[in-house]
Design an enzyme around this catalytic site. Structure first.
Site, PDB file in Angstrom:
ATOM      1  N   HIS A  76      14.368   1.196  23.223  1.00  0.00           N
ATOM      2  CA  HIS A  76      15.535   0.893  22.814  1.00  0.00           C
ATOM      3  C   HIS A  76      16.708   0.554  23.708  1.00  0.00           C
ATOM      4  O   HIS A  76      16.579   0.773  24.719  1.00  0.00           O
ATOM      5  CB  HIS A  76      16.158   2.142  21.854  1.00  0.00           C
ATOM      6  CG  HIS A  76      16.176   3.297  22.425  1.00  0.00           C
ATOM      7  ND1 HIS A  76      17.151   3.795  23.337  1.00  0.00           N
ATOM      8  CD2 HIS A  76      15.280   4.315  23.040  1.00  0.00           C
ATOM      9  CE1 HIS A  76      17.283   4.863  23.996  1.00  0.00           C
ATOM     10  NE2 HIS A  76      16.117   5.496  23.763  1.00  0.00           N
ATOM     11  N   ASP A  78      20.074   1.132  23.201  1.00  0.00           N
ATOM     12  CA  ASP A  78      21.290   2.013  23.354  1.00  0.00           C
ATOM     13  C   ASP A  78      21.340   2.971  24.253  1.00  0.00           C
ATOM     14  O   ASP A  78      19.971   3.314  24.468  1.00  0.00           O
ATOM     15  CB  ASP A  78      21.729   2.389  21.944  1.00  0.00           C
ATOM     16  CG  ASP A  78      20.641   3.398  21.167  1.00  0.00           C
ATOM     17  OD1 ASP A  78      19.445   2.988  21.544  1.00  0.00           O
ATOM     18  OD2 ASP A  78      20.905   4.177  20.704  1.00  0.00           O
ATOM     19  N   ASP A 115      17.411   5.997  30.086  1.00  0.00           N
ATOM     20  CA  ASP A 115      16.667   6.362  28.640  1.00  0.00           C
ATOM     21  C   ASP A 115      17.724   5.447  27.939  1.00  0.00           C
ATOM     22  O   ASP A 115      19.001   5.837  27.529  1.00  0.00           O
ATOM     23  CB  ASP A 115      17.278   7.811  28.252  1.00  0.00           C
ATOM     24  CG  ASP A 115      16.631   8.114  26.763  1.00  0.00           C
ATOM     25  OD1 ASP A 115      16.095   7.336  26.253  1.00  0.00           O
ATOM     26  OD2 ASP A 115      17.000   9.104  26.253  1.00  0.00           O
ATOM     27  N   GLU A 145      18.917   4.136  18.503  1.00  0.00           N
ATOM     28  CA  GLU A 145      17.865   4.916  18.595  1.00  0.00           C
ATOM     29  C   GLU A 145      18.272   6.421  18.825  1.00  0.00           C
ATOM     30  O   GLU A 145      17.827   7.435  18.334  1.00  0.00           O
ATOM     31  CB  GLU A 145      17.065   4.792  19.603  1.00  0.00           C
ATOM     32  CG  GLU A 145      15.678   5.629  19.704  1.00  0.00           C
ATOM     33  CD  GLU A 145      15.831   7.054  20.482  1.00  0.00           C
ATOM     34  OE1 GLU A 145      15.001   7.876  20.693  1.00  0.00           O
ATOM     35  OE2 GLU A 145      16.970   7.164  21.351  1.00  0.00           O
ATOM     36  N   GLU A 146      19.554   6.663  19.740  1.00  0.00           N
ATOM     37  CA  GLU A 146      20.152   7.926  20.094  1.00  0.00           C
ATOM     38  C   GLU A 146      20.950   8.283  18.892  1.00  0.00           C
ATOM     39  O   GLU A 146      21.378   9.810  18.955  1.00  0.00           O
ATOM     40  CB  GLU A 146      21.050   7.538  21.246  1.00  0.00           C
ATOM     41  CG  GLU A 146      20.317   7.140  22.448  1.00  0.00           C
ATOM     42  CD  GLU A 146      19.142   8.342  23.060  1.00  0.00           C
ATOM     43  OE1 GLU A 146      19.015   9.230  22.599  1.00  0.00           O
ATOM     44  OE2 GLU A 146      18.587   7.844  23.999  1.00  0.00           O
ATOM     45  N   ASP A 169       9.629   5.098  26.332  1.00  0.00           N
ATOM     46  CA  ASP A 169      10.832   5.950  26.118  1.00  0.00           C
ATOM     47  C   ASP A 169      10.475   7.432  26.386  1.00  0.00           C
ATOM     48  O   ASP A 169      10.851   8.457  25.692  1.00  0.00           O
ATOM     49  CB  ASP A 169      11.520   5.804  24.679  1.00  0.00           C
ATOM     50  CG  ASP A 169      12.424   6.442  24.541  1.00  0.00           C
ATOM     51  OD1 ASP A 169      13.432   6.678  25.519  1.00  0.00           O
ATOM     52  OD2 ASP A 169      12.940   6.475  23.386  1.00  0.00           O
ATOM     53  N   HIS A 456      20.699  12.375  28.973  1.00  0.00           N
ATOM     54  CA  HIS A 456      21.825  12.736  28.132  1.00  0.00           C
ATOM     55  C   HIS A 456      22.925  13.405  28.946  1.00  0.00           C
ATOM     56  O   HIS A 456      23.851  13.948  28.210  1.00  0.00           O
ATOM     57  CB  HIS A 456      20.996  13.414  26.829  1.00  0.00           C
ATOM     58  CG  HIS A 456      20.519  12.541  26.127  1.00  0.00           C
ATOM     59  ND1 HIS A 456      20.131  12.937  24.865  1.00  0.00           N
ATOM     60  CD2 HIS A 456      19.918  11.367  26.163  1.00  0.00           C
ATOM     61  CE1 HIS A 456      19.206  11.799  24.247  1.00  0.00           C
ATOM     62  NE2 HIS A 456      19.138  11.097  25.107  1.00  0.00           N
TER      63      HIS A 456
END
Length: 481
Positions: A76, A78, A115, A145-146, A169, A456
């Site tokens: 992904h 984003d 990520d 995706e997030e 991922d 994150h």
């Protein structure tokens, strides 16, 4: 000079640095999506871009691989956008500031976006090469995706011919993922009554938490600043009435929040009591979280006397009850796989609207009925207090496939290259493979990736040496016939 210019593999880190210069927060992927489309057009590759800004790039097989089954490379575009309090970067306009710390790449003051930027970089480096051997490649790069996997949910894959999916991922080298939890975002909304009132105002700030990914780090029992604020409200309510003027914590439902701020009102003469409670609470949290969040800080600042629009004392009590009695964290461990979290939830975002409190949860479970039960629990208490819930971004679990040629091939390649078996696992975090399996009948998928730390969070790191090893491994997997 590029920061990553001297790193190997050069092309992978070239593209990683390229995309790190392009803003790509969830729901704001147009710039990176257009970059991918232009990349494909410049190389005369078949490319598709949908209204959501998902991108599919197709490259035909190299000589000798024309009859080999196509492989889908998937990730992904984003990233989770978190930053330190003193960082001035605007994630919608500014590039990331990359730095090298020993074997790791980081971003100054922000999340790195490894990520899943590394998946995009791997894919572009493969597509850009004229020497890498491979079957027909179908590269699928999704958006959002997030924040609920909206891209994977809405993407059209009818132009694809492959059924083998190599999802890029994951964040631990040598660990192949073959199953993941399903999940959803559940938003609890509690109407609150406000009134104009005079009293002493104070700012309460809880900070210094480690945070982390609510799927990957939920088993580490790290503190959640939103829940800690609710617990403080509960303690304070036993000593004195209070009202809430402002309340906010967290920025992503799937990230464990690291700081929460509240502005509260007490009756005059209660400052000493508040400061005593703050000091006592600091001691409690320091003792309880010394192993997971040793830098927790609880601070209060007097803002003076004045008139303010605040919740009624009764609704401050309802807010406290909601924060302290709704389920939180790990709810159930897997009965089949030792050490695997089966069901959990994370209160990632908390804030006040004009007339209500909003609590956003990331709910996860590898068992559909347990996920439904958890949502029912959120619903029943919220509605009992006069509120309501809404659900979005619901995605299914990715179920384990007993017979997998792709997995068997990848295990064999790994053993040949490293002389040992890889670990084949299920994880609690969500991956897009569950949604893709509904669109690709007979899908055979494995998820891998290089070592990353603290995704994150602003402490996110991507291992340089691991990125190189996984790159070399992926190239060998592409040669399988």
């Amino acid at each position: 000079m590029r920061v990553l210019e001297n790193l190997e593999p050069k092309n992978v880190f070239y593209f990683f640095e390229e995309i790190s210069r392009i803003p790509r927060p969830s729901y704001k992927e147009e710039k990176i999506s257009n970059y991918l489309v232009n990349f494909a057009k410049e190389r005369n590759l078949e490319v598709y871009q949908d209204d959501l800004k998902n991108v599919i790039i197709i490259k035909e097989a190299t000589k000798g691989y024309e009859d080999v089954e196509p492989i889908i490379l998937q990730g992904h575009m984003d990233m989770v956008c978190e930053k330190e309090p003193d960082c001035t970067i605007n994630f919608e306009n500014d590039p990331l500031t990359l730095e090298i710390e020993g074997d790791y790449i980081t971003a100054k003051g922000t999340t790195l976006g490894g990520d899943d930027g590394i998946a995009v970089a791997y894919a572009l480096a493969i597509l850009d090469s004229d020497t890498i051997e491979h079957p027909r490649l179908e590269v699928v790069i999704t958006v959002s995706e997030e924040v609920g996997m909206d891209g994977a949910n809405g993407i059209d894959l009818s132009m694809l011919k492959g059924k083998k999916v190599l999802n890029l991922d994951s964040e631990e080298e040598g660990h192949m993922l073959a199953s993941c939890a399903g999940g959803c975002t559940t938003v609890c909304r509690l109407p609150l009554a406000f009134e104009k009132k005079s009293g002493e105002l104070f700012e309460i700030h809880i900070s210094g938490l480690l945070g982390g990914h609510s799927g990957g780090e939920i088993d580490k029992e790290r503190a959640n600043s939103n829940l800690l604020m609710g617990r403080f409200f509960l303690r304070l309510s036993e000593k004195t009435p209070f009202a809430i003027a402002e309340l906010a914590g967290g920025t992503k439902d799937n990230a464990i929040p690291r700081e929460t701020t509240a502005k509260i009102m007490l009756d005059a003469g209660k400052e000493d009591l508040l400061m005593q409670e703050i000091a006592a609470y600091q001691e409690i949290l320091t003792a309880e979280y010394q192993s997971s969040d040793k830098d927790i800080k609880v601070r209060a600042k007097a803002l003076g006397c004045g008139e303010e629009r605040v919740t009624t004392a009764e609704d401050a009590g309802k807010m406290t009850m909601l924060l302290t009695h709704l389920p939180a964290g790990i709810q159930r461990m897997s009965m089949d796989i030792k050490g695997l979290v089966e069901t959990s939830l994370n209160l990632g975002i908390l804030y006040l609207e004009e007339d209500a409190a909003v609590l956003k949860y990331s709910v996860r479970s590898s068992v559909k009925t347990q996920k439904e039960l958890l949502v029912q629990k959120l619903k029943s208490l919220t509605e009992w207090l006069g509120g309501s819930i809404s659900i979005y971004g619901d995605y299914p679990a990715w179920e384990y496939k007993k017979d997998s040629k792709l997995r068997d091939d990848m295990v064999a390649v790994y053993e040949r290259m490293y002389g040992k078996k890889p670990s084949v696992e299920a994880i609690h975090a969500g991956l897009e493979c569950g949604l893709l399996s509904a669109k690709i009948p007979g899908m055979d998928a494995v998820s891998i990736g290089p070592d990353m730390i603290d995704i994150h969070t602003t402490g996110e790191k991507l291992s340089i040496s691991s990125t190189k090893r996984v790159w070399e491994y992926v190239l060998e997997v592409l040669k399988c016939k």
